[in-house]
Enzyme design. Structure first.
Site, PDB file in Angstrom:
ATOM      1  CG  HIS A 367      13.301  65.380  13.002  1.00  0.00           C
ATOM      2  ND1 HIS A 367      14.188  66.204  13.633  1.00  0.00           N
ATOM      3  CD2 HIS A 367      12.705  66.134  12.056  1.00  0.00           C
ATOM      4  CE1 HIS A 367      14.117  67.397  13.105  1.00  0.00           C
ATOM      5  NE2 HIS A 367      13.228  67.378  12.151  1.00  0.00           N
ATOM      6  CB  CYS A 680       8.827  60.218  -4.350  1.00  0.00           C
ATOM      7  SG  CYS A 680       9.326  61.933  -4.296  1.00  0.00           S
TER       8      CYS A 680
HETATM    9  C1  PEP Z   1       7.252  65.700  -0.919  1.00  0.00           C
HETATM   10  O1  PEP Z   1       7.253  66.895  -0.652  1.00  0.00           O
HETATM   11  O2  PEP Z   1       6.285  65.110  -1.421  1.00  0.00           O
HETATM   12  C2  PEP Z   1       8.437  64.873  -0.632  1.00  0.00           C
HETATM   13  C3  PEP Z   1       8.530  63.640  -1.068  1.00  0.00           C
HETATM   14  O3  PEP Z   1       9.405  65.412   0.125  1.00  0.00           O
HETATM   15  P1  PEP Z   1       9.296  65.612   1.719  1.00  0.00           P
HETATM   16  O4  PEP Z   1       8.045  64.958   2.171  1.00  0.00           O
HETATM   17  O5  PEP Z   1      10.523  65.015   2.280  1.00  0.00           O
HETATM   18  O6  PEP Z   1       9.260  67.107   1.808  1.00  0.00           O
END
Ligand code: PEP
Ligand code: MG
Length: 755
Positions: A367, A680
């Site tokens: 985190h 994303c």
């Molecule tokens: C991903 O898995 O690409 C994502 C955007 O979510 P996180 O990185 O928060 O798991």
């Protein structure tokens, strides 16, 4: 004690007098070795100092040839002195010459000595040198004599660490204690920070090493230890485990160590040699540190941190100081050095003064990394021994790109980093100048560049970068940095603040993505064999619907009169999505009944992160209003390679054929249903990867704030038509190449595209 006229206490007092007298460094050292030799009834006393180049150099001697001073050198591991430096253990031999490691240096004239006793000169577990006494006779040194020499070595450690001897070393070969050190860690958050060290857990400065009343010191030690034990017991009883990030198992280990009779005995023995209780704690800890740092077994290494922490608590008790982080009087250009640091603790520091963070522990997905990136602070983690190698106020450089940490850098190193920092600043200024230019390629393709965010501190980036909106708002971050579950009201307040900051720009909130590696300190930990494949994200939401319902209600209320976009993480099937959608719609109906104001529009989306969904794109694209590819998780599951495991995380290339085919067919199937798709994951924020995504046909990308500039700079030079052709050709040819990376890099170079 045979060898100590007046005993160690007299020696310590005399040493203190010598230290207080004004004298040039070499003269002072020469007096010190004479004093020690005479007090220990030895013909020889020599001090070897560890140099920055990890060579030991003879700095002073009584009894050996004076000409050898500053000439005789040896490597760690070489001869008896080198052996002590290597093992960090004292060595006492009645006949040194019969020891297999004995090596004879003709220039010193040591061939006539048999008795040999040497101890490491340690400070905070760091090896600063070796102190030796020698006797002509086959002398058997007693246990107390070794103790006494170790105590004396502590005084010398202070002298070396004070920097007073720096001028005696030749350039490049100064004493290591204050010389430049380069440490290598793991780069966690990009950026370059130049500044001065601030220790998150300030070390207690021991002003008084020498005891006047041994019995009184023993009593102080016992009392302080008693208090530390009681406070640990109280913390365990209160169940106050979230506070300060201390987990129950850590406290249990503390309790065990705090009651370890061996530890107490070693500290008491040290006090009996004539030092104060503080000095005894420090000495025992320094010895333990030096020894454990040579152990490779991870469990034992872990324990070192617990022991360090315990010793630190004890020192603070003895010194009557509270264990508080130095948040006040933070210098400008502060670089925080900590063994571990929680996100809440980082947010407590004045951001405007922070230039970097150096951690001994904390992984890529931790985190702290997420928060530091949001704050735009460079971070290097897993820097072994950082906290003990650094003194408060030392000049430091943190390179969050390469993982290098420079401690007390020499002027040339500092100058080259300063130049690098200037280059970066120039590049950042160029990116800023692109802020208001639309992200449109040379052939007129418009790309929506959005931000990944999750904290209030992220919101100003919307303005700074000119991003088109927030493509991924990770709502779990608010939960992860809190010490208790955020209330419905607190959630609503944060979401309202996000809407306020975003103006008309769209925001896509992701419902709580917890579980797996994203643990909440206040939620019971579920033991799972494979947490990434376990009870996490939408799975928790569906099994504990109250969590999702409260969050959905907070979002709906905060979005009154606005367009609310919410997506669910880790959706594995369309049926799962439908169930989550029903829960949110239930909240809409409830609010309607309450006549509470509602969002003007509600769009619900699914994240494509689980490969099973790739084979249901048609269905999910019909059911959902939009899709967002979480490529971090999607790649880890496609390749069955844990994204948090260093051994496999970068083993497979997302630019290889299999994932590209998956992404291309996803886009095609979603297109049939007219369902918009965003990417994303981290991929979207890397220029070469983003170029490929645009070439494949993606028109919306969401990324960290720092990536917006570089991605826009890439897009402004890109013509998508030849790129798309190239990608089609490369994907269709069934050659043996694994990745399109080289072909893409070549394309970028030929077309002058900055990637
Ligand atoms: C991903 O898995 O690409 C994502 C955007 O979510 P996180 O990185 O928060 O798991
Ligand atoms: Mg994910």
């Amino acid at each position: 004690m045979r060898g100590a006229p007046g005993g160690p206490r007299v020696l310590l007092r005399r040493l203190r007098e010598v230290m207080a007298e004004p004298a040039p460094a070499q003269a002072r050292l020469d007096r010190i070795v004479v004093l020690i030799a005479s007090n220990m009834v030895s013909e020889v006393c020599s001090l070897y100092v560890m140099r920055a180049d990890r060579t030991l150099e003879l700095y002073a001697t009584e009894g050996l040839n004076r000409e050898a001073v500053h000439l005789t050198t040896m490597q760690a591991g070489e001869g008896l002195v080198g052996l002590i430096a290597q093992t960090a253990e004292p060595l006492a031999l009645s006949d040194a010459q019969s020891h297999p490691a004995f090596s004879y240096r003709p220039e010193t004239g040591e061939e006539v000595y048999h008795g040999f006793m040497g101890v490491p000169v340690l400070r905070g577990g760091n090896m600063l040198g070796v102190l030796v006494v020698q006797n002509r006779t086959h002398r058997a040194y007693a246990e107390e004599e070794i103790e006494a020499l170790q105590t004396t070595a502590m005084v010398l450690a202070e002298l070396i660490a004070s920097g007073e001897l720096q001028s005696l070393g030749s350039p490049g070969a100064e004493p290591a204690a204050r010389g430049p050190v380069q440490l290598q860690g793991v780069a966690l958050a990009d950026g370059l920070g130049l500044g001065y060290a601030v220790l998150h857990e300030p070390r207690v400065v021991i002003r008084n090493l020498i005891a006047t009343d041994v019995e009184a010191e023993l009593a102080r030690l016992d009392d302080a230890l008693g208090e530390v034990r009681t406070s640990i017991d109280e913390m365990l009883e209160r169940g106050d485990i979230a506070h300060g990030g201390e987990h129950r198992d850590v406290l249990e280990t503390f309790r065990m160590f705090a009651h370890d009779p061996g530890w107490l005995r070693r500290m008491r023995d040290a006090v009996k040699t004539g030092i104060t209780a503080e000095a005894a704690v420090e000495r025992v800890q320094s010895d333990t540190r030096a020894r454990l740092m040579r152990v490779t077994e991870p469990y034992l290494r872990e324990r070192l941190h617990d022991l360090d922490d315990l010793a630190n608590r004890l020192l603070h008790k003895l010194a009557g100081q509270e264990m508080v982080a130095p948040r006040e009087n933070l210098p400008d250009n502060a670089i925080i050095v900590a063994r571990m640091l929680g996100p809440a603790a980082l947010l407590d520091y004045d951001r405007s003064r922070l230039r970097g963070l150096v951690l001994e522990e904390g992984g890529e997905t931790s985190h702290i990394a997420i928060v530091a990136r949001a704050l735009n602070i460079p971070v290097v983690s897993e820097v072994e021994g950082a906290a003990s190698a650094v003194e408060a106020g030392d000049a430091l450089i943190v390179d969050g790109g390469t993982g290098e940490v420079q401690i007390r850098p020499p002027p040339e190193v500092e100058a080259s980093y300063a130049e690098k920092a200037r280059m970066r600043a120039r590049r950042q200024a160029q990116y800023r100048s692109l802020r208001d230019r639309p992200a449109v390629t040379r052939d007129g393709v418009e790309i929506a560049l959005q931000l990944n965010a999750g904290l209030l501190v992220d919101l100003p980036h919307l303005q700074d970068t000119g991003a088109a909106g927030i493509g991924l708002f990770r709502t779990e971050l608010q939960f992860m940095i809190a010490e208790r579950m955020p209330s419905a009201k607190e959630q609503q307040q944060l979401y309202a603040a996000v809407f306020a900051a975003a103006g008309d720009a769209p925001i896509t909130f992701r419902s709580l993505d917890i579980g797996g590696d994203k643990l909440l300190p206040y939620m019971p930990r579920v033991e799972e064999e494979n947490p990434a494949l376990g009870w996490r994200a939408i799975r928790i939401a569906l099994d504990r619907p109250a969590l999702l319902r409260i969050q959905a209600r907070a979002l709906l209320k905060a979005a009154a009169g606005r367009h609310l976009r919410v997506m669910f993480p880790m959706v594995a099937s369309t049926a799962e999505f439908e169930r989550a959608k029903l829960l949110v719609e239930g909240e809409v109906n409830w609010l309607k009944r309450q006549q509470s104001p509602l969002p003007e529009k509600l769009s619900l989306g699914a994240m494509v992160e689980v490969p099973s969904l790739l084979f249901e794109i048609g269905e999910i694209a019909q059911a959902a209003d939009f899709l967002s590819v979480g490529s971090n998780d999607l790649m880890q599951f496609l390749f069955a390679a844990d994204r948090g495991n260093k051994l496999v995380a970068s083993r497979f290339d997302p630019l290889s054929r299999a994932p590209l085919r998956a992404l291309a067919s996803l886009l095609e199937a979603a297109g049939v249903e007219n369902c918009p798709v965003t990417v994303c994951g981290e991929m979207a924020g890397r220029p070469l990867e983003a170029m490929l995504l645009v070439g494949l046909g993606f028109r919306s990308l969401s990324m960290s704030a720092a990536s917006i500039g570089p991605i826009k700079a890439m897009l402004l030079e890109l013509d998508t038509r030849p790129l798309t052709e190239l990608i089609r050709r490369e994907m269709d040819t069934s050659g043996t190449h694994e990745s399109l990376r080289p072909a893409l890099a070549d394309f970028a170079e030929r077309h002058g595209i900055p990637v």
